[in-house]
Scaffold this active site. Structure first.
Site, PDB file in Angstrom:
ATOM      1  N   ARG A 277      11.571  -2.580  11.484  1.00 20.96           N
ATOM      2  CA  ARG A 277      10.364  -2.074  12.131  1.00 20.96           C
ATOM      3  C   ARG A 277      10.014  -2.943  13.325  1.00 20.96           C
ATOM      4  O   ARG A 277      10.006  -4.162  13.244  1.00 20.96           O
ATOM      5  CB  ARG A 277       9.188  -2.089  11.131  1.00 20.96           C
ATOM      6  CG  ARG A 277       8.889  -0.722  10.569  1.00 20.96           C
ATOM      7  CD  ARG A 277       7.783  -0.774   9.553  1.00 20.96           C
ATOM      8  NE  ARG A 277       6.533  -1.285  10.072  1.00 20.96           N
ATOM      9  CZ  ARG A 277       5.358  -1.104   9.450  1.00 20.96           C
ATOM     10  NH1 ARG A 277       5.314  -0.427   8.325  1.00 20.96           N
ATOM     11  NH2 ARG A 277       4.265  -1.593   9.960  1.00 20.96           N
TER      12      ARG A 277
ATOM     13  N   LYS B 251       0.813  -1.218   0.000  1.00 21.99           N
ATOM     14  CA  LYS B 251       0.000   0.000   0.000  1.00 21.99           C
ATOM     15  C   LYS B 251       0.839   1.257   0.000  1.00 21.99           C
ATOM     16  O   LYS B 251       0.590   2.176  -0.764  1.00 21.99           O
ATOM     17  CB  LYS B 251      -0.878   0.084   1.262  1.00 21.99           C
ATOM     18  CG  LYS B 251      -2.023  -0.863   1.335  1.00 21.99           C
ATOM     19  CD  LYS B 251      -2.938  -0.492   2.505  1.00 21.99           C
ATOM     20  CE  LYS B 251      -2.261  -0.451   3.858  1.00 21.99           C
ATOM     21  NZ  LYS B 251      -1.855  -1.743   4.392  1.00 21.99           N
TER      22      LYS B 251
ATOM     23  N   ARG C  80      -9.945   1.817   9.027  1.00 16.21           N
ATOM     24  CA  ARG C  80      -9.702   0.387   9.224  1.00 16.21           C
ATOM     25  C   ARG C  80     -10.762  -0.267  10.089  1.00 16.21           C
ATOM     26  O   ARG C  80     -10.686  -1.473  10.339  1.00 16.21           O
ATOM     27  CB  ARG C  80      -8.363   0.160   9.922  1.00 16.21           C
ATOM     28  CG  ARG C  80      -7.207   0.484   9.060  1.00 16.21           C
ATOM     29  CD  ARG C  80      -5.930  -0.076   9.654  1.00 16.21           C
ATOM     30  NE  ARG C  80      -4.829   0.627   9.039  1.00 16.21           N
ATOM     31  CZ  ARG C  80      -3.618   0.137   8.914  1.00 16.21           C
ATOM     32  NH1 ARG C  80      -3.317  -1.035   9.379  1.00 16.21           N
ATOM     33  NH2 ARG C  80      -2.688   0.843   8.325  1.00 16.21           N
TER      34      ARG C  80
ATOM     35  N   ARG D  34      -1.265  -8.811  13.403  1.00 13.57           N
ATOM     36  CA  ARG D  34      -1.736  -7.734  12.516  1.00 13.57           C
ATOM     37  C   ARG D  34      -2.632  -8.290  11.418  1.00 13.57           C
ATOM     38  O   ARG D  34      -3.611  -7.667  11.025  1.00 13.57           O
ATOM     39  CB  ARG D  34      -0.550  -6.981  11.913  1.00 13.57           C
ATOM     40  CG  ARG D  34      -0.081  -5.879  12.871  1.00 13.57           C
ATOM     41  CD  ARG D  34       1.295  -5.341  12.591  1.00 13.57           C
ATOM     42  NE  ARG D  34       1.578  -5.026  11.223  1.00 13.57           N
ATOM     43  CZ  ARG D  34       2.780  -5.214  10.667  1.00 13.57           C
ATOM     44  NH1 ARG D  34       3.772  -5.701  11.367  1.00 13.57           N
ATOM     45  NH2 ARG D  34       2.972  -4.882   9.415  1.00 13.57           N
TER      46      ARG D  34
ATOM     47  N   ARG E  82      11.014  -7.177   4.976  1.00 13.15           N
ATOM     48  CA  ARG E  82      10.997  -5.783   5.397  1.00 13.15           C
ATOM     49  C   ARG E  82      11.536  -5.649   6.822  1.00 13.15           C
ATOM     50  O   ARG E  82      12.234  -4.698   7.142  1.00 13.15           O
ATOM     51  CB  ARG E  82       9.566  -5.224   5.322  1.00 13.15           C
ATOM     52  CG  ARG E  82       9.484  -3.754   5.629  1.00 13.15           C
ATOM     53  CD  ARG E  82       8.113  -3.185   5.323  1.00 13.15           C
ATOM     54  NE  ARG E  82       7.142  -3.524   6.337  1.00 13.15           N
ATOM     55  CZ  ARG E  82       5.835  -3.222   6.261  1.00 13.15           C
ATOM     56  NH1 ARG E  82       5.370  -2.622   5.203  1.00 13.15           N
ATOM     57  NH2 ARG E  82       5.013  -3.545   7.221  1.00 13.15           N
TER      58      ARG E  82
HETATM   59  P1  ADP Z   1       0.642  -2.159   7.944  1.00 17.72           P
HETATM   60  O1  ADP Z   1       1.139  -1.821   6.601  1.00 17.72           O
HETATM   61  O2  ADP Z   1       1.411  -3.243   8.602  1.00 17.72           O
HETATM   62  O3  ADP Z   1      -0.831  -2.382   7.999  1.00 17.72           O
HETATM   63  P2  ADP Z   1       0.795   0.606   8.893  1.00 17.72           P
HETATM   64  O4  ADP Z   1       2.144   1.151   8.720  1.00 17.72           O
HETATM   65  O5  ADP Z   1      -0.259   1.058   7.960  1.00 17.72           O
HETATM   66  O6  ADP Z   1       0.945  -0.969   8.906  1.00 17.72           O
HETATM   67  O7  ADP Z   1       0.297   0.853  10.385  1.00 17.72           O
HETATM   68  C1  ADP Z   1       1.100   0.444  11.486  1.00 17.72           C
HETATM   69  C2  ADP Z   1       0.280   0.432  12.767  1.00 17.72           C
HETATM   70  O8  ADP Z   1      -0.278   1.736  13.022  1.00 17.72           O
HETATM   71  C3  ADP Z   1      -0.929  -0.504  12.754  1.00 17.72           C
HETATM   72  O9  ADP Z   1      -0.603  -1.832  13.053  1.00 17.72           O
HETATM   73  C4  ADP Z   1      -1.793   0.153  13.857  1.00 17.72           C
HETATM   74  O10 ADP Z   1      -1.332  -0.157  15.144  1.00 17.72           O
HETATM   75  C5  ADP Z   1      -1.563   1.633  13.627  1.00 17.72           C
HETATM   76  N1  ADP Z   1      -2.600   2.174  12.718  1.00 17.72           N
HETATM   77  C6  ADP Z   1      -2.415   2.645  11.454  1.00 17.72           C
HETATM   78  N2  ADP Z   1      -3.569   3.055  10.909  1.00 17.72           N
HETATM   79  C7  ADP Z   1      -4.539   2.857  11.840  1.00 17.72           C
HETATM   80  C8  ADP Z   1      -5.940   3.051  11.881  1.00 17.72           C
HETATM   81  N3  ADP Z   1      -6.616   3.543  10.836  1.00 17.72           N
HETATM   82  N4  ADP Z   1      -6.595   2.726  13.014  1.00 17.72           N
HETATM   83  C9  ADP Z   1      -5.954   2.231  14.067  1.00 17.72           C
HETATM   84  N5  ADP Z   1      -4.636   1.995  14.098  1.00 17.72           N
HETATM   85  C10 ADP Z   1      -3.917   2.292  12.995  1.00 17.72           C
END
Ligand code: ADP
Length: 191
Positions: A133, A13, A88, A144, A127
């Site tokens: 990370r 994404k 989400r 996740r 990654r």
């Molecule tokens: P990934 O690509 O692994 O889904 P992101 O970098 O988009 O991870 O997000 C990392 C973390 O940030 C998520 O696991 C969550 O804890 C938090 N996060 C990101 N976006 C949201 C959201 N819309 N609502 C709640 N938590 C979020």
């Protein structure tokens, strides 16, 4: 142009969001990146978010909603935005609807990147090694993915029913995937 990017962790994404946002001249707003920047700067928001992120859980809706509201109120988002990683949860969908309605605009499309689950784990593990990370360990990756399935996958049906959904195969060269996304978005724009 107001678009959303969805997809399981590791679907690519972030990479595609940057490219597609650049194409339309709108900011790519990644909630994950904003949280990570806050964690790095040790802000109050960062301290709060870190507990959830490190466990692979979602940050509570109230915290996330407020952060997104403030971000899309900024001037660069006036002409549109690409949201990467928000909404989400169903509660976040409602909240975002309100935010967009308030500006007198509408949502133009929702891109869902689909990738084979086995490929996803391989990408995330790679990654973890290259970027280090904190949430890319095996247990947290698994959590996740579960949280995505439970809380975020239901959103796909919501947007499908609204006729906004663009499901795009995320497997292949970056340029190839970008082209698929642009083609799919051209389709929803016309309908
Ligand atoms: P990934 O690509 O692994 O889904 P992101 O970098 O988009 O991870 O997000 C990392 C973390 O940030 C998520 O696991 C969550 O804890 C938090 N996060 C990101 N976006 C949201 C959201 N819309 N609502 C709640 N938590 C979020």
């Amino acid at each position: 142009m107001r678009i959303l990017f969805m997809g399981p962790p590791g679907a690519g994404k972030g990479t595609q969001a940057e490219i597609v946002a650049g194409h339309f001249g709108i900011p790519a707003i990644s909630t994950g990146d904003i949280f990570r920047a806050n964690v790095a700067q040790d802000t109050e928001l960062g301290v709060e978010a870190k507990r959830f992120m490190d466990a692979g859980e979602y940050v509570p809706d109230e915290v996330t909603n407020l952060m997104v509201r403030n971000r899309i109120d900024e001037q660069d988002a006036e002409k549109g935005f690409l949201l990467d990683g928000y909404p989400r949860t169903l509660a976040q969908v409602d909240e975002l609807d309100g935010m967009i309605r308030h500006t007198g605009h509408r949502l133009d499309g929702v891109v869902v990147l689909t990738v084979d689950p086995v490929e996803l784990v391989a990408r995330l593990t790679a990654r973890a090694e290259s970027e280090g990370r904190a949430d890319d360990t095996e247990d947290v990756i698994r959590r996740r993915q579960e949280v995505y399935t439970e809380q975020t996958e239901p959103l796909i049906e919501v947007y499908r029913q609204r006729g906004l959904l663009c499901e795009v195969d995320g497997l292949g060269e970056v340029e190839e995937v970008t082209q698929r996304i642009l083609d799919a978005l051209a389709g929803v724009e016309e309908s």
